[in-house]
Every structure is written in structure tokens, then in C-alpha cells.
Design a protein around this motif. Structure first.
Motif, PDB file in Angstrom:
ATOM      1  N   ASN A   1      40.781  10.399  34.872  1.00  0.00           N
ATOM      2  CA  ASN A   1      40.963  11.716  35.471  1.00  0.00           C
ATOM      3  C   ASN A   1      40.349  12.831  34.631  1.00  0.00           C
ATOM      4  O   ASN A   1      40.528  14.012  34.952  1.00  0.00           O
ATOM      5  CB  ASN A   1      42.456  11.999  35.672  1.00  0.00           C
ATOM      6  CG  ASN A   1      43.104  11.041  36.651  1.00  0.00           C
ATOM      7  OD1 ASN A   1      42.545  10.758  37.712  1.00  0.00           O
ATOM      8  ND2 ASN A   1      44.278  10.537  36.304  1.00  0.00           N
ATOM      9  N   GLY A   2      39.646  12.441  33.566  1.00  0.00           N
ATOM     10  CA  GLY A   2      39.018  13.440  32.709  1.00  0.00           C
ATOM     11  C   GLY A   2      39.941  14.049  31.683  1.00  0.00           C
ATOM     12  O   GLY A   2      39.566  14.997  30.978  1.00  0.00           O
ATOM     13  N   VAL A   3      41.156  13.516  31.575  1.00  0.00           N
ATOM     14  CA  VAL A   3      42.131  14.044  30.620  1.00  0.00           C
ATOM     15  C   VAL A   3      41.982  13.340  29.281  1.00  0.00           C
ATOM     16  O   VAL A   3      41.980  12.110  29.206  1.00  0.00           O
ATOM     17  CB  VAL A   3      43.571  13.875  31.144  1.00  0.00           C
ATOM     18  CG1 VAL A   3      44.582  14.359  30.093  1.00  0.00           C
ATOM     19  CG2 VAL A   3      43.764  14.632  32.442  1.00  0.00           C
ATOM     20  N   GLY A   4      41.852  14.114  28.247  1.00  0.00           N
ATOM     21  CA  GLY A   4      41.748  13.576  26.896  1.00  0.00           C
ATOM     22  C   GLY A   4      42.179  14.627  25.891  1.00  0.00           C
ATOM     23  O   GLY A   4      42.698  15.686  26.260  1.00  0.00           O
ATOM     24  N   GLU A   5      41.943  14.350  24.614  1.00  0.00           N
ATOM     25  CA  GLU A   5      42.351  15.304  23.578  1.00  0.00           C
ATOM     26  C   GLU A   5      41.339  16.440  23.477  1.00  0.00           C
ATOM     27  O   GLU A   5      40.136  16.212  23.417  1.00  0.00           O
ATOM     28  CB  GLU A   5      42.480  14.609  22.225  1.00  0.00           C
ATOM     29  CG  GLU A   5      43.004  15.536  21.132  1.00  0.00           C
ATOM     30  CD  GLU A   5      43.157  14.834  19.795  1.00  0.00           C
ATOM     31  OE1 GLU A   5      43.844  15.378  18.910  1.00  0.00           O
ATOM     32  OE2 GLU A   5      42.569  13.745  19.628  1.00  0.00           O
ATOM     33  N   ILE A   6      41.858  17.663  23.475  1.00  0.00           N
ATOM     34  CA  ILE A   6      40.999  18.838  23.322  1.00  0.00           C
ATOM     35  C   ILE A   6      40.593  18.963  21.854  1.00  0.00           C
ATOM     36  O   ILE A   6      41.451  18.974  20.964  1.00  0.00           O
ATOM     37  CB  ILE A   6      41.719  20.120  23.773  1.00  0.00           C
ATOM     38  CG1 ILE A   6      42.121  20.023  25.248  1.00  0.00           C
ATOM     39  CG2 ILE A   6      40.833  21.338  23.530  1.00  0.00           C
ATOM     40  CD1 ILE A   6      40.960  19.945  26.209  1.00  0.00           C
ATOM     41  N   CYS A   7      39.280  19.047  21.621  1.00  0.00           N
ATOM     42  CA  CYS A   7      38.755  19.206  20.263  1.00  0.00           C
ATOM     43  C   CYS A   7      37.881  20.449  20.215  1.00  0.00           C
ATOM     44  O   CYS A   7      37.269  20.835  21.214  1.00  0.00           O
ATOM     45  CB  CYS A   7      37.933  17.991  19.840  1.00  0.00           C
ATOM     46  SG  CYS A   7      38.865  16.446  19.753  1.00  0.00           S
ATOM     47  N   LEU A   8      37.797  21.067  19.043  1.00  0.00           N
ATOM     48  CA  LEU A   8      36.981  22.273  18.915  1.00  0.00           C
ATOM     49  C   LEU A   8      36.267  22.291  17.577  1.00  0.00           C
ATOM     50  O   LEU A   8      36.684  21.640  16.612  1.00  0.00           O
ATOM     51  CB  LEU A   8      37.834  23.524  19.086  1.00  0.00           C
ATOM     52  CG  LEU A   8      38.912  23.789  18.030  1.00  0.00           C
ATOM     53  CD1 LEU A   8      38.446  24.855  17.057  1.00  0.00           C
ATOM     54  CD2 LEU A   8      40.210  24.230  18.690  1.00  0.00           C
ATOM     55  N   LYS A   9      35.193  23.039  17.556  1.00  0.00           N
ATOM     56  CA  LYS A   9      34.406  23.186  16.335  1.00  0.00           C
ATOM     57  C   LYS A   9      33.975  24.650  16.237  1.00  0.00           C
ATOM     58  O   LYS A   9      33.440  25.215  17.179  1.00  0.00           O
ATOM     59  CB  LYS A   9      33.181  22.272  16.353  1.00  0.00           C
ATOM     60  CG  LYS A   9      32.354  22.313  15.056  1.00  0.00           C
ATOM     61  CD  LYS A   9      31.036  21.567  15.226  1.00  0.00           C
ATOM     62  CE  LYS A   9      31.246  20.074  15.318  1.00  0.00           C
ATOM     63  NZ  LYS A   9      29.943  19.344  15.274  1.00  0.00           N
ATOM     64  N   SER A  10      34.232  25.254  15.075  1.00  0.00           N
ATOM     65  CA  SER A  10      33.919  26.659  14.898  1.00  0.00           C
ATOM     66  C   SER A  10      34.068  27.024  13.425  1.00  0.00           C
ATOM     67  O   SER A  10      34.708  26.298  12.645  1.00  0.00           O
ATOM     68  CB  SER A  10      34.861  27.531  15.741  1.00  0.00           C
ATOM     69  OG  SER A  10      34.737  28.887  15.405  1.00  0.00           O
TER      70      SER A  10
ATOM     71  N   ASP B   1      46.395  18.320  21.597  1.00  0.00           N
ATOM     72  CA  ASP B   1      46.721  18.747  22.955  1.00  0.00           C
ATOM     73  C   ASP B   1      45.843  18.007  23.954  1.00  0.00           C
ATOM     74  O   ASP B   1      44.643  17.844  23.733  1.00  0.00           O
ATOM     75  CB  ASP B   1      46.509  20.253  23.111  1.00  0.00           C
ATOM     76  CG  ASP B   1      47.525  21.067  22.335  1.00  0.00           C
ATOM     77  OD1 ASP B   1      48.673  21.148  22.798  1.00  0.00           O
ATOM     78  OD2 ASP B   1      47.177  21.589  21.265  1.00  0.00           O
ATOM     79  N   LEU B   2      46.443  17.574  25.046  1.00  0.00           N
ATOM     80  CA  LEU B   2      45.723  16.863  26.091  1.00  0.00           C
ATOM     81  C   LEU B   2      45.324  17.827  27.198  1.00  0.00           C
ATOM     82  O   LEU B   2      46.077  18.741  27.537  1.00  0.00           O
ATOM     83  CB  LEU B   2      46.591  15.757  26.671  1.00  0.00           C
ATOM     84  CG  LEU B   2      47.072  14.692  25.680  1.00  0.00           C
ATOM     85  CD1 LEU B   2      48.022  13.725  26.372  1.00  0.00           C
ATOM     86  CD2 LEU B   2      45.899  13.947  25.070  1.00  0.00           C
ATOM     87  N   GLY B   3      44.139  17.620  27.746  1.00  0.00           N
ATOM     88  CA  GLY B   3      43.705  18.500  28.817  1.00  0.00           C
ATOM     89  C   GLY B   3      42.354  18.131  29.366  1.00  0.00           C
ATOM     90  O   GLY B   3      41.788  17.073  29.052  1.00  0.00           O
ATOM     91  N   THR B   4      41.821  19.028  30.196  1.00  0.00           N
ATOM     92  CA  THR B   4      40.513  18.823  30.819  1.00  0.00           C
ATOM     93  C   THR B   4      39.719  20.130  30.743  1.00  0.00           C
ATOM     94  O   THR B   4      40.272  21.197  30.477  1.00  0.00           O
ATOM     95  CB  THR B   4      40.646  18.424  32.306  1.00  0.00           C
ATOM     96  OG1 THR B   4      41.304  19.489  33.016  1.00  0.00           O
ATOM     97  CG2 THR B   4      41.451  17.148  32.459  1.00  0.00           C
ATOM     98  N   ILE B   5      38.414  20.019  30.999  1.00  0.00           N
ATOM     99  CA  ILE B   5      37.540  21.186  31.095  1.00  0.00           C
ATOM    100  C   ILE B   5      36.757  21.060  32.393  1.00  0.00           C
ATOM    101  O   ILE B   5      36.131  20.032  32.646  1.00  0.00           O
ATOM    102  CB  ILE B   5      36.564  21.265  29.904  1.00  0.00           C
ATOM    103  CG1 ILE B   5      37.334  21.272  28.585  1.00  0.00           C
ATOM    104  CG2 ILE B   5      35.686  22.519  30.012  1.00  0.00           C
ATOM    105  CD1 ILE B   5      36.435  21.217  27.358  1.00  0.00           C
ATOM    106  N   ASP B   6      36.822  22.100  33.246  1.00  0.00           N
ATOM    107  CA  ASP B   6      36.126  22.003  34.520  1.00  0.00           C
ATOM    108  C   ASP B   6      34.655  22.390  34.369  1.00  0.00           C
ATOM    109  O   ASP B   6      34.192  22.750  33.278  1.00  0.00           O
ATOM    110  CB  ASP B   6      36.828  22.824  35.607  1.00  0.00           C
ATOM    111  CG  ASP B   6      36.746  24.332  35.391  1.00  0.00           C
ATOM    112  OD1 ASP B   6      35.907  24.789  34.579  1.00  0.00           O
ATOM    113  OD2 ASP B   6      37.514  25.068  36.032  1.00  0.00           O
TER     114      ASP B   6
END
Length: 447
Positions: free
Chosen positions: A239-248, A276-281
């Protein structure tokens, strides 16, 4: 000003137990948050500081941003989170406000209880005004035309008075963050002309990551990432749900004297794993569905996001104050429930006395209890149990799978609070504490 203090308690500056330090923030982080805010007038902004200053939200909102645009900071009384916050807001009328979900839920409970005691005519007028405001904002988010005349009339007759009673009539932006928030709470505040802008981030990313605005397309998103923050979904499911990762550049260097924990959080490519689990549209909007560490894994191996299920129940039974789902390594799910009760404004301790909105709900069931203990002493009352069962059955209809349906429940004798240990200093639910405190109740539900 009697409702504000002019000093910072020294205990708030004790960093001996800190695991990571965020004593400064980059000017770039502050700048991009300011740009997302919009409508800032240098030297004329104000906010009320009431969250612990060790909290990244308070550091960013109360300190760094206020310094950047020359804002005035009012420090609330020590008992702000015990009930005096609204008094301070009514003295200050800040132009910026940030609250954790539980703060807004308390505002919601207060307003709903006032509404329950209104005469029929005034209640009908209030319902019309709220419906008009909600339609106004929902139409704007969907790119549709809104009936601006009705909206202006609703503001003039009703909504401005409600906002003034909360001290938020001058707020250009009302932020919410720090924990999961239900869509129902967002819609309620839209309906009283206080659209909430959800913020998503963590201390390890200097607070800000995503921020929604009133122009974003729906109430489910936490908005788009701030400028210069790369975001991805790690290991997504079907469903496209996974762990949200960021780089900055806003990502911290690591945990103090804890290289193993640092490696778990920041991978070799520099991506911060939020947990955190989520999706990006396809338009870049981020949606948060839960915390990986909070996932309940049943005995059958089903992954259950507890907050989602809890919110389904609270939507069907708005007289509840808290709901906590249980089911880790169990054959089925059960839930612990608390009713909305009066709180001691001096200590923050929950009392046994039910709020008017709960008593009105009970009257609709042809019972007239005034305390939680009366309900429990009656058996618990079979009529109340049946009404709760019906609400849970309605919630179960929206469950994603049979494994995510609730089978049993228990009414707890006391609501959750900071003094009694179930909530943290920013009203975050301490799940492990509750599970331990009420382990005997849970075991009875599995017999």
C-alpha cells in the motif's frame, strides 16, 4: 499580568540527563519555517510559552522563531496544562499558537460541554455556524467555491465569540503537533473557524520536517516537507506504507556518548529514520499512519496501528476521554476506556465526576449516573455496556481486517492524567505505563 510569569525555572535548564543536545538551530531552519508561516509582521507577533522548554516545539516556537522576527513571548503559569492555559490565552490573545493534540482535545471537551447546556435555539444556531465554517474550509481545500456571505455571517454571529472565549481570536496560525491527531479534531476546529496546521518532525531533525497549511487539500496530510529537506519512504509495503526518512542539514550529529543508537537512527547514507510510518503521494504530501514502535503485532502476526483503531472508537463514542488498544502477541484485541470527567484545576488530577456531555449521553440511555464509580458499581451498568458495545461495533465496521476488530473492552475507574502517570509532560500517552498499571484488568479480558 497575573496570568503570566516573567522567569524561567532553573530546573528547566538542567541538561544532566540529556541524551542529545539541540542548543542552537541553523538560521536556514528558522527561515524556512517562517516562510511556511506567512503573514509575519516583524515586532508585532506574540505567543504563549507553556510547553516544557526542553521540548523542541517550545524551543523553536517560543525561542528561535520569536527571536528571529522580534516576537513577544508570554510565559504561562506553572499550572497551564492543569487548566489555567485558557486564562492566559485570554489575557494575551497571541498571534501564533502551538498545541499538542491533548491540549486541543481539552479545548474540544470544554466547548462541547458548554454546547450541551445551551438552549435549543442557541444550539441550533451554533450547529448552523459550525456546519457553514466546515463547508467553507472543505470547499477551499477541494478547490471549490464557498458561500462567503454565509461564512461571514456565521463568523459575526457565533464563531468570533467562540474564538475569543479561547483567546485565539487574534491567532493567524494555530499549529498542532507532537503526537497523532484525529481527523475529527481537525474538522471540529475548522468548524469553529480555527483551522489547525499540523506539524510533523522530531528533536533529531531540529523539530520541523513537514507543515500543513489551510490551503492543503485535505485534513489527513501533515503537509509537504519544508524547503531543502529530502524525504522518502523506506521499505514500503503493497500500500506504499513504510518508514518516513529524511535527509537535511537540520539533522542532528548523533546521540551523546551513544554511537550504537546513532547508527540505528542515521544510516550510512545520512538518512534519518524517524520511526514513523506513512506514505507520500504524487504531489509530495506526506501522510503519517502510525509509529513503528507502537505497532501491535497480534499472535497471528497481524500488524495493527493502535492510534487508528483508538480514533475509530472515539469517533463513535465522543463521550470517551481516552482509549488504549491492547493485543501484543494476543489472539484478539481489547481496549481500555475512560470517560470525560472533571479535573482539579490546581493539581490536574482527574475527579470521579462525569462532565455534562457524558451525563447528557447517559440521560439519552434513560440512566442518570453522575460519577464513573456509580456506573461501575451498577455491574457495570448493562445499559451503558450495551451502548459502548454498539459504538465499538460501528467502529469495527471500518476496520481494515478482522484481526483489527475489537473483541472486548473495560471501563477504567479513572481518566488518564500527568499526575497519575499515564500522560507525559506534553500529554503524550505512556502506553507501557498504562499496560503495567492495569495489567490485572487486561488479564481479566483475556480469560
Amino acid at each position: 499580568m497575573s496570568a503570566a510569569v516573567s522567569y524561567i525555572p532553573l530546573e528547566l535548564l538542567d541538561f544532566r540527563k540529556a541524551r542529545c543536545f539541540l542548543m542552537t538551530t541553523s538560521p536556514g531552519t528558522v527561515k524556512v519555517i517562517e516562510e511556511r508561516f506567512g503573514n509575519i509582521v516583524s515586532g508585532q507577533e506574540s505567543t504563549v510559552s507553556y510547553l516544557p522548554l526542553s521540548h523542541i516545539a517550545a524551543q523553536m516556537m517560543d525561542m528561535f522563531l520569536s527571536i528571529s522576527y522580534g516576537g513577544c513571548v508570554y510565559f504561562a503559569d506553572r499550572d497551564a496544562l492543569k487548566g489555567s492555559l485558557v486564562k492566559t490565552l485570554n489575557k494575551v490573545h497571541p498571534t501564533r499558537f502551538i498545541g499538542v493534540p491533548r491540549v486541543y482535545e481539552k479545548f474540544y471537551e470544554r466547548l462541547i460541554n458548554v454546547e450541551s447546556q445551551l438552549p435549543i435555539v442557541k444550539k441550533a444556531l451554533l450547529n448552523w455556524a459550525r456546519s457553514t465554517a466546515l463547508s467553507h474550509y472543505m470547499n477551499l481545500m477541494e478547490g471549490k467555491q464557498s458561500d462567503s456571505l454565509q461564512y461571514k455571517i456565521a463568523k459575526f454571529l457565533v464563531l468570533n465569540k467562540i474564538k475569543h472565549s479561547l483567546g485565539l481570536d487574534q491567532a493567524k496560525i494555530a499549529l498542532i503537533g507532537g503526537a497523532s491527531v484525529s481527523n475529527e479534531i481537525k474538522k471540529f476546529f475548522m468548524s469553529i473557524d480555527i483551522p489547525l496546521s499540523e506539524v510533523f518532525g522530531m528533536s533529531e531533525s531540529t523539530g520541523g520536517h513537514c507543515m500543513a497549511t489551510r490551503d492543503d487539500p485535505n485534513v489527513q496530510t501533515v503537509g509537504k516537507p519544508l524547503v531543502d529537506i529530502a524525504t522518502k519512504v523506506y521499505n514500503p509495503d503493497d500500500n506504499g506504507v513504510g518508514e518516513i526518512c529524511l535527509k537535511s542539514r537540520s539533522v542532528f550529529m548523533g546521540y551523546l556518548n551513544d554511537p550504537d543508537k546513532t547508527k540505528e537512527t542515521i544510516d550510512e547514507d545520512g538518512w534519518l529514520h524517524t520511526g514513523d510510518l506513512g506514505t507520500i503521494d504524487d504531489k509530495g504530501y506526506v501522510y503519517i499512519t502510525g509509529r513503528s514502535k507502537e505497532l501491535i503485532i497480534t499472535a497471528g502476526g497481524e500488524n495493527v496501528p493502535p492510534v487508528h483503531v483508538e480514533n475509530l472508537v472515539k469517533k463513535e463514542l465522543p463521550v470517551l476521554s481516552n482509549a488504549l488498544l491492547v493485543g501484543e502477541k494476543r489472539k484478539y484485541l481489547v481496549i481500555l476506556l475512560t470517560f470525560q470527567v472533571e479535573t482539579n484545576p490546581d493539581t490536574g488530577m482527574p475527579s470521579d465526576k462525569l462532565l455534562p456531555v457524558v451525563r447528557e449521553w447517559l440521560a439519552g440511555l434513560n440512566v442518570s449516573y453522575t460519577t464513573v464509580q456509580e456506573i461501575l458499581d451498577a455491574g457495570p451498568c448493562p445499559i451503558v455496556l450495551e451502548a459502548i458495545e454498539d459504538g465499538i461495533a460501528r467502529a469495527n465496521k471500518n476496520a481494515i481486517s478482522n484481526a483489527q476488530k475489537i473483541q472486548k473492552f473495560a471501563i477504567l475507574p479513572q481518566d488518564f492524567s500527568v499526575p497519575t502517570g499515564e500522560l507525559g509532560p506534553t500529554f503524550k500517552l505512556k502506553r507501557s505505563f498504562v499496560l503495567g498499571k492495569y495489567s490485572h484488568v487486561i488479564e481479566q479480558l483475556y480469560k
